[in-house]
Scaffold this active site. Structure first.
Site, PDB file in Angstrom:
ATOM      1  N   GLU A  72       0.817  -1.211   0.000  1.00  0.00           N
ATOM      2  CA  GLU A  72       0.000   0.000   0.000  1.00  0.00           C
ATOM      3  C   GLU A  72       0.854   1.265   0.000  1.00  0.00           C
ATOM      4  O   GLU A  72       0.368   2.353   0.289  1.00  0.00           O
ATOM      5  CB  GLU A  72      -0.953  -0.018   1.198  1.00  0.00           C
ATOM      6  CG  GLU A  72      -1.876  -1.234   1.142  1.00  0.00           C
ATOM      7  CD  GLU A  72      -2.890  -1.284   2.267  1.00  0.00           C
ATOM      8  OE1 GLU A  72      -2.861  -0.401   3.142  1.00  0.00           O
ATOM      9  OE2 GLU A  72      -3.705  -2.219   2.272  1.00  0.00           O
ATOM     10  N   LYS A  93     -15.896  -1.287   2.806  1.00  0.00           N
ATOM     11  CA  LYS A  93     -15.177  -1.822   1.648  1.00  0.00           C
ATOM     12  C   LYS A  93     -16.210  -2.431   0.720  1.00  0.00           C
ATOM     13  O   LYS A  93     -16.817  -3.454   1.061  1.00  0.00           O
ATOM     14  CB  LYS A  93     -14.192  -2.913   2.086  1.00  0.00           C
ATOM     15  CG  LYS A  93     -12.994  -2.402   2.877  1.00  0.00           C
ATOM     16  CD  LYS A  93     -12.174  -3.580   3.383  1.00  0.00           C
ATOM     17  CE  LYS A  93     -10.835  -3.135   3.941  1.00  0.00           C
ATOM     18  NZ  LYS A  93     -10.181  -4.237   4.697  1.00  0.00           N
TER      19      LYS A  93
END
Length: 436
Positions: free
Chosen positions: A211, A345
């Protein structure tokens, strides 16, 4: 107008694994969505359909999901003649077409790609930006709210090859005056942190993880927090930038206890922590560092410790693996008072409509809502429009590094520019953005 064609293909995510991309065609054009994929996934998530053919893509192909879109979904959705503006009708149709509780027949990855592409088509049909269409679908009030970014700048857990148990150490520029200023602060601290880590641990400690964060080989979680605070101070932003953590504790839960040395196969069971020990540890961190948010502090089914910690926590306690963006799990968490915020999400639940419902249910319960990427991302920017459309006031989509992460932040910069005075920055009110 209605859908004339639905087409999917296999593309690659940011980890080099196959994922699904869907294109929906209407008389207004072709609308595309890419589907992300997580590494530390909750057991209660909707099913991501993978081919499981060991000799192809190491078992990670998604040709079954792609095939399901190109045959079953394409045929049935075109035949159903639904309006692309009616997102709920489309999503309900997809859910019924699949017919399973967790979307295992067609695959949540197939269904989500279609759901998001249809939503983009719906926005075009109305002639409005994607975030405006989402705001309409959710019944959001004005003004628009731009989110506080939570930059994951130090990686541990299942995302990194170091010994750190906790998965993400984040910085949140709550003291910025605008989203663009938050980006400036975040990027400056990120570069300062790189220098700090380089000086202390050497050049190879500044390699970036999935990430975009750094994964220095440190073992003590407190050392991760120290590094953040040092970088914030050196950059000159003490007080303006707060700290957040994602512990991903389900990954180090063993036999009812928590093993902070879980990456060592020979870890010593006598050092495992009870839920109370871990709670005390978190509270000691919160006493020493400017922590405003802790995510997945306990195992996804350890309701008791969640509720116990939530009863006294003055910081945000975010459920991710606990709640998996699922309205049923959220209802249980609200009833048990297990946490006070939702990590949203879209691919955990598999349709935009259900994601919006999850956010609305959480906001109604007085929770905060943080919109999130997954560790395996694409260049798709849907979540930038979702966070603005739902007014959740907070987003985590990685460090200010790696284009699949910046794609979302850059889209938010464009949205901020377009909205001008019609938007406010959530800032210190990120937990209650929906009330702004």
């Amino acid at each position: 107008s209605t859908i004339t064609k639905v087409h999917a293909r296999q593309i690659f995510d940011s980890r080099g694994n196959p994922t699904v991309e869907v294109e929906v065609t209407t008389d207004k054009g072709v609308f595309r969505a890419g589907v992300p994929s997580g590494a530390s996934t909750g057991v209660h998530e909707a099913l991501e359909l993978r081919d499981g053919v060991k000799s192809d893509y190491l078992g990670k192909g998604v040709l079954k999901a792609v095939g399901n879109v190109n045959t079953i979904i394409n045929e049935e959705l075109v035949k159903a003649n639904l309006s692309v503006v009616d997102q709920k009708a489309v999503d309900d149709f997809l859910i019924q077409l699949d017919g399973t509780e967790n979307k295992e027949k067609l695959g949540a990855n197939a269904i989500l790609g279609v759901s998001l592409a249809v939503a983009k088509a719906g926005a075009a049909e109305k002639g409005v930006p994607f975030y405006v269409h989402i705001a309409d679908l959710a019944g959001s009030k004005k003004p628009f709210v731009l989110p506080v970014p939570a930059f994951n700048v130090i990686n541990g857990g299942s995302h990194a090859g170091n010994k750190l148990a906790m998965q993400e150490f984040m910085i949140m520029p709550t003291g910025a005056k605008s989203f663009s200023e938050a980006m400036k602060l975040g990027s400056e601290v990120y570069h300062t942190l790189k220098k700090v880590i380089n000086e202390k641990y050497g050049q190879d400690a500044t390699n970036v993880g999935d990430e975009g964060g750094f994964a220095p080989n440190i073992q003590d979680n407190q050392e991760g927090l120290e590094l953040l605070v040092t970088a914030i101070e050196k950059a000159g932003y003490t007080g303006k930038i707060k700290v957040a953590m994602d512990c991903a504790a389900s990954d180090f839960y063993k036999d009812g206890k928590y093993d902070l040395d879980f990456k060592n196969p020979n870890s010593d069971p006598s050092t495992y922590l009870t839920g109370q020990d871990l709670t005390d540890l978190y509270n000691s961190y919160a006493g020493k560092y400017p922590i405003v948010s802790i995510e997945d502090a306990f195992d996804q089914d350890d309701w008791e410790n969640w509720a116990h910690m939530n009863a006294s926590a003055d910081y945000q306690l975010v459920g991710d693996d606990l709640t998996v963006t699922n309205p049923k799990r959220i209802a249980t968490a609200v009833e048990k008072k297990a946490c006070n915020a939702l990590l949203l999400k879209v691919n955990q639940i598999g349709t935009l409509t259900e994601s919006i419902q999850a956010a609305l249910d959480s906001q109604k319960a007085g929770w905060g809502v943080m919109v999130s990427h997954r560790s395996g991302e694409t260049e798709d920017t849907s979540i930038a429009s979702i966070v603005v459309g739902l007014r959740t006031g907070q987003i985590k989509t990685g460090a200010p590094c790696r284009s699949e992460r910046l794609a979302k932040y850059n889209e938010l910069l464009r949205i901020e520019e377009e909205l001008g005075d019609a938007a406010i920055y959530a800032g210190e009110h990120f937990r209650k953005a929906h009330d702004l």
